[in-house]
Design a protein around this motif. Structure first.
Motif, short mmCIF file in Angstrom:
data_model
loop_
_atom_site.label_atom_id
_atom_site.label_comp_id
_atom_site.label_asym_id
_atom_site.label_seq_id
_atom_site.Cartn_x
_atom_site.Cartn_y
_atom_site.Cartn_z
N LEU A 1 0.81 -1.22 0.00
CA LEU A 1 0.00 0.00 0.00
C LEU A 1 0.85 1.27 0.00
CD1 LEU A 1 -2.77 -1.00 2.59
CD2 LEU A 1 -2.88 -1.11 0.09
N PHE A 2 2.17 1.11 -0.13
CA PHE A 2 3.06 2.27 -0.03
C PHE A 2 2.73 3.38 -1.03
CE2 PHE A 2 6.88 4.62 -1.22
CZ PHE A 2 7.30 5.09 0.02
N PRO A 3 2.54 3.07 -2.32
CA PRO A 3 2.25 4.16 -3.27
C PRO A 3 0.98 4.94 -2.88
CG PRO A 3 2.82 2.15 -4.43
CD PRO A 3 2.64 1.77 -3.00
N LEU A 4 -0.05 4.23 -2.49
CA LEU A 4 -1.29 4.88 -2.11
C LEU A 4 -1.10 5.72 -0.84
CD1 LEU A 4 -4.37 5.19 -2.54
CD2 LEU A 4 -4.65 3.16 -1.10
N ALA A 5 -0.44 5.10 0.16
CA ALA A 5 -0.20 5.82 1.41
C ALA A 5 0.70 7.02 1.20
CB ALA A 5 0.40 4.87 2.45
N ASN A 6 1.70 6.87 0.34
CA ASN A 6 2.63 7.97 0.08
C ASN A 6 1.89 9.17 -0.51
OD1 ASN A 6 5.50 8.35 0.47
ND2 ASN A 6 5.61 8.71 -1.73
N LYS A 7 1.02 8.89 -1.45
CA LYS A 7 0.24 9.97 -2.06
C LYS A 7 -0.67 10.62 -1.02
CE LYS A 7 -3.02 10.83 -5.84
NZ LYS A 7 -3.78 10.22 -6.97
N SER A 8 -1.27 9.79 -0.17
CA SER A 8 -2.16 10.31 0.86
C SER A 8 -1.40 11.18 1.85
CB SER A 8 -2.83 9.14 1.59
OG SER A 8 -3.54 9.59 2.71
N TYR A 9 -0.25 10.71 2.31
CA TYR A 9 0.51 11.46 3.32
C TYR A 9 1.09 12.74 2.74
CZ TYR A 9 0.11 7.25 6.16
OH TYR A 9 -0.38 6.19 6.87
N ARG A 10 1.41 12.74 1.46
CA ARG A 10 1.88 13.98 0.82
C ARG A 10 0.75 15.01 0.80
NH1 ARG A 10 6.57 14.30 -1.88
NH2 ARG A 10 5.71 15.96 -3.19
N SER A 11 -0.45 14.53 0.48
CA SER A 11 -1.60 15.44 0.46
C SER A 11 -1.90 15.98 1.86
CB SER A 11 -2.83 14.70 -0.08
OG SER A 11 -3.96 15.54 -0.09
N MET A 12 -1.79 15.10 2.86
CA MET A 12 -2.04 15.53 4.24
C MET A 12 -0.95 16.50 4.71
SD MET A 12 -3.28 11.85 5.79
CE MET A 12 -3.53 12.42 7.46
N SER A 13 0.27 16.29 4.25
CA SER A 13 1.36 17.20 4.61
C SER A 13 1.14 18.57 4.00
CB SER A 13 2.71 16.62 4.16
OG SER A 13 3.00 15.43 4.85
N LYS A 14 0.61 18.61 2.78
CA LYS A 14 0.29 19.89 2.15
C LYS A 14 -0.78 20.62 2.97
CE LYS A 14 1.38 18.89 -2.72
NZ LYS A 14 0.79 18.78 -4.07
N MET A 15 -1.75 19.85 3.43
CA MET A 15 -2.79 20.47 4.24
C MET A 15 -2.21 20.98 5.56
SD MET A 15 -6.12 18.01 3.69
CE MET A 15 -7.10 19.06 4.75
N LYS A 16 -1.27 20.22 6.11
CA LYS A 16 -0.60 20.65 7.33
C LYS A 16 0.17 21.95 7.08
CE LYS A 16 0.65 19.04 11.57
NZ LYS A 16 -0.24 18.50 12.61
N LEU A 17 0.76 22.05 5.90
CA LEU A 17 1.52 23.24 5.53
C LEU A 17 0.60 24.45 5.41
CD1 LEU A 17 4.50 23.89 4.80
CD2 LEU A 17 3.85 23.61 2.39
N LEU A 18 -0.66 24.20 5.03
CA LEU A 18 -1.63 25.28 4.84
C LEU A 18 -2.37 25.68 6.11
CD1 LEU A 18 -3.26 24.13 1.46
CD2 LEU A 18 -1.55 25.93 1.80
N GLN A 19 -2.08 25.01 7.20
CA GLN A 19 -2.84 25.26 8.42
C GLN A 19 -2.82 26.72 8.90
OE1 GLN A 19 -1.95 21.70 11.14
NE2 GLN A 19 -4.11 22.15 11.51
N PRO A 20 -1.68 27.41 8.84
CA PRO A 20 -1.72 28.83 9.25
C PRO A 20 -2.72 29.63 8.42
CG PRO A 20 0.54 28.06 9.18
CD PRO A 20 -0.28 26.98 8.58
N LYS A 21 -2.76 29.40 7.09
CA LYS A 21 -3.72 30.11 6.24
C LYS A 21 -5.14 29.71 6.58
CE LYS A 21 -0.64 30.68 2.25
NZ LYS A 21 -0.48 30.42 0.79
N MET A 22 -5.35 28.43 6.85
CA MET A 22 -6.69 27.97 7.20
C MET A 22 -7.16 28.58 8.52
SD MET A 22 -6.03 23.99 6.05
CE MET A 22 -7.53 23.35 6.76
#
Length: 582
Positions: free
Chosen positions: A383-404
């Motif tokens: 499941l690594f490819p799927l999880a990797n894509k998911s965690y990258r997306s979640m990291s982007k959201m984490k990066l956007l938290q100050p704006k949110m």
């Protein structure tokens, strides 16, 4: 809104987990096989024999309401042939020619009593009789053996490679013989032979039956079948005890196949000649305040000329449902779908591969707990490819938290405008909030399949890990209410849910760590729900098999490592936003 899909996935997973079982019930002790059958059972006369004898089954002896006596006392009342085998011990009752005394030498009832072995079959007159019997229907005018017939044996012991021949001759001069054999495991061979020295032809139909008196105590889990089952014309049929009470007879005509009675780990099964057309039935018969249950097959009636001999071969299985052994018998005797005695369920395309993988890893590692951990690594790799894509997306959201957070403050009084601005931000930054749900969605069927495998396969029963885990199929035995084993206290059933063990606490802690790496929900209510998720799951999984909790804790740990590495590579701080340059 950005976290609603995640909340939905979490709620769905909780619903499925709760739906599997009232997990408090997993505290029920592993019971010895239910013993019930016996005294009175009925096999119809063969349809091809218009003058076949009797259509009611012979009574075994003893009223249904008779007080049960001590098993040892019952066993010494009749002449017997001793059964000695590597995995079985017991005896054959020469009165009625019944296999009604069988103990599984390799399996203890529970780990606290290693000398108390599982008793599978019980004689009539004892508590919950359960036995196997082979016999014949005959023409009217000929006397057939019955439950009170005392047979003679050519040996006092049945052992692998040492068959026993039981014989009895009726007043008309017809000799009946049963040649019983046994292998090194759990399969008995049966040759039913008639030697007709009566001076005139006789019509006979051989049959075999499994009889069990009293409704056994079952675990009652929907993911486990306990009761009657068989494969007829290559199709599996399962009938629960309660259903057979409502419809007391279920019949099938089949070529070959097999049928019997299954418990969680144990099986008794009749295996007629695989080229023979037989009539089979499952029966439930009221007996006092309870029922007796029977599985039987009836072969076609044939005419045996004066001076002629006729023989029919069959088998019966009585023992533990080991997958490799059932596969071996299926191949050796051409028994169709014999491994379906193990309830792998509708997700067999997942449960079977998981079982095979754990079993294969165990052959190298020598420990099922280690096999589960290595399997977790394998599943994580798949499941690594799927999880990797998911965690990258979640990291982007984490990066956007100050704006949110800034948006939440700016549009605190306008929820609709806040949601619109959030969606525009996701679109601009190419962030997919749904991506965070994918690992959870894919983990649910894997989690369920592993639970099923741990729950139904005897290979996992009493399988130790390390330290205090002596049975991977049972909950962690060291709980907080006993100070992890330092207090000798029998925790009441009502408090089992609170008696969380060490591995569930480890699992809950890893879940909390993983949650710290995920982006916080924009909605304060959702944020509070997520904050309590590790606690909720800790108590929910606390009474699940230890092997399953070890898998979940290992999976969480690997997810934490993977997600942390992705966040570090993307320059995301644990609390959200960009990490400070070091």
């Amino acid at each position: 809104m950005d976290q609603k899909n995640v909340v939905l996935a979490v709620v769905l997973s909780i619903a499925i987990l709760v739906g599997w079982n009232l997990y408090e019930q997993s505290q029920v002790k592993d019971l010895p096989p239910p013993q019930e059958t016996a005294e009175g059972t009925a096999t119809p006369a063969p349809a091809s024999a218009s003058n076949a004898q009797a259509t009611t089954q012979p009574q075994v002896g003893g009223a249904a309401t008779a007080v049960a006596r001590d098993r040892k006392d019952v066993l010494v009342e009749t002449p017997r042939v001793t059964i000695k085998a590597p995995k079985l011990s017991g005896s054959i009752n020469l009165k009625g020619a019944r296999v009604d005394d069988l103990t599984l030498s390799e399996y203890e009832v529970d780990l606290d009593h290693p000398d108390d072995k599982v008793v599978l079959l019980q004689p009539a007159g004892s508590q919950n009789p359960y036995f196997v019997n082979f016999n014949w229907w005959l023409d009217k005018g000929f006397t057939a053996p019955d439950n009170n017939t005392v047979w003679t044996a050519d040996s006092d012991t049945l052992a692998p490679g040492k068959p026993v021949t039981l014989s009895w001759t009726n007043p008309q001069g017809v000799t009946f013989q049963q040649i019983l054999g046994l292998d090194d495991d759990y399969m008995f061979s049966v040759k039913q032979r008639i030697v007709n020295n009566s001076g005139k032809p006789v019509q006979a139909a051989p049959y075999g039956l499994i009889s069990r008196i009293g409704t056994p105590k079952v675990l009652g889990y929907y993911l486990l079948h306990e009761g009657m089952l068989g494969v007829f014309n290559d199709k599996l049929e399962e009938i629960k005890y309660k259903d057979l009470k409502d419809e007391p007879t279920a019949k099938n005509d089949t070529t070959g196949g097999w049928l019997g009675i299954t418990d969680k780990y144990w099986l008794t099964a009749l295996v007629p000649d695989q080229k023979s057309d037989v009539k089979t039935s499952f029966r439930a018969t009221p007996r006092g305040d309870d029922f007796s249950y029977q599985a039987d097959f009836l072969a076609p009636a044939t005419t045996i000329a004066a001076g002629a001999t006729q023989e029919m071969g069959s088998h019966f299985f009585a023992g533990a449902k080991k997958k490799s052994l059932l596969d071996q018998y299926a191949e050796e005797y051409q028994i169709p779908k014999f491994d379906l005695a193990i309830d792998f369920g509708y997700l067999y395309f997942l449960t079977k591969p998981i079982f095979y993988a754990i079993h294969w890893l165990h052959s190298f590692l020598g420990n099922f707990g280690l096999a589960i951990i290595v399997l977790t690594f394998g599943i994580k790799a798949l499941l690594f490819p799927l999880a990797n894509k998911s965690y990258r997306s979640m990291s982007k959201m984490k990066l956007l938290q100050p704006k949110m957070q800034e948006m939440k403050e700016r549009y605190a009084d306008d929820r609709q405008k806040l949601n619109q601005e959030m969606m525009q931000l996701y679109k601009k930054e190419k962030v997919n909030p749904l991506a965070g749900c994918l690992p959870i969605v894919f983990q649910i069927p894997i989690f369920f399949s592993l639970y099923k495998t741990l729950f139904v396969t005897i290979e996992m029963r009493h399988a130790p890990f390390f330290g205090w885990i002596h049975d991977l199929s049972a909950p962690d035995p060291l709980g907080v209410l006993t100070l992890f084993g330092t207090i000798d206290w029998s925790v009441p059933a009502s408090l089992h849910i609170l008696n969380i063990g060490i591995w569930p606490l480890i699992m809950g802690f890893t879940m909390w760590l993983q949650q710290r790496l995920n982006p916080s929900p924009a909605d304060p209510v959702q944020a509070k729900v997520f904050m309590f998720m590790p606690i909720i799951f800790t108590f929910m999984l606390g009474r699940f098999p230890a092997g399953l909790v070890i898998y979940w804790a290992t999976n969480n740990t690997l997810s934490i490592i993977q997600q942390w590495l992705i966040m570090k590579r993307m320059g995301v701080a644990i609390g959200g936003g960009k990490a400070e340059a070091s």
